[in-house]
Write a protein that holds these residues in place. Structure first.
Motif, PDB file in Angstrom:
ATOM      1  N   GLU A  73      41.626  29.801  52.334  1.00  0.00           N
ATOM      2  CA  GLU A  73      41.574  28.338  52.227  1.00  0.00           C
ATOM      3  C   GLU A  73      42.605  27.686  53.139  1.00  0.00           C
ATOM      4  N   GLY A  74      43.822  28.218  53.136  1.00  0.00           N
ATOM      5  CA  GLY A  74      44.880  27.679  53.980  1.00  0.00           C
ATOM      6  C   GLY A  74      44.534  27.756  55.460  1.00  0.00           C
ATOM      7  N   LYS A  75      43.891  28.840  55.867  1.00  0.00           N
ATOM      8  CA  LYS A  75      43.483  28.979  57.265  1.00  0.00           C
ATOM      9  C   LYS A  75      42.446  27.929  57.652  1.00  0.00           C
ATOM     10  N   GLY A  76      41.717  27.427  56.664  1.00  0.00           N
ATOM     11  CA  GLY A  76      40.712  26.406  56.930  1.00  0.00           C
ATOM     12  C   GLY A  76      41.280  25.011  57.094  1.00  0.00           C
ATOM     13  N   VAL A  77      42.530  24.819  56.709  1.00  0.00           N
ATOM     14  CA  VAL A  77      43.179  23.508  56.853  1.00  0.00           C
ATOM     15  C   VAL A  77      43.816  23.457  58.236  1.00  0.00           C
TER      16      VAL A  77
END
Length: 133
Positions: A73-77
């Protein structure tokens, strides 16, 4: 050091460092005992207020799938840094600053399902890390 770290966190958001993922060890433990004796800040709200993307893993001791999902999820931000707050429920302040005794090492190995001998690095782990070095 915390003051410098806070300034760096502020700068990370200002610069929109979307590739930055930081982990916060939310264990409520200091070398002297529970952190509530000196620390009552809501870290999650603090970082949200700074404009960071915040994810909270409530059971960090065994929540490996949740941790992997949080990293994904963090990589998607892309426009701001991500803080992954991981709560560790062990609450063992006496291990800070001291070596683990054999019984604690064995319990940790069992908890992690790590069947290898001490100091042994499996070939697949060596191969993986060798690609990164």
């Amino acid at each position: 050091m915390e003051g410098v770290a806070n300034e760096a966190c502020s700068l990370a958001r200002h610069w929109g460092l979307g590739k930055l993922i930081a982990f916060y060890d939310d264990n409520h433990i200091s070398i002297d005992g529970d952190t509530e004796i000196a620390f009552t800040e809501n870290v999650e709200e603090h970082f949200k207020g700074r404009g960071w993307h915040v994810i909270w893993i409530k059971i960090g001791n065994t929540g490996y799938d949740e941790i992997r999902a949080a990293i994904k999820e963090g990589k998607g931000v892309k426009d701001k840094p991500t803080l992954i707050k991981v709560t560790n429920n062990a609450n063992l302040y006496n291990v800070y600053g001291s070596a683990l005794v054999a019984m604690e090492v064995d319990a940790t190995r069992k908890n992690l399902a790590w069947p290898h001998e001490p100091f042994h690095v499996p070939k697949d782990v060596k191969r993986y890390w060798s690609r990164l070095v």
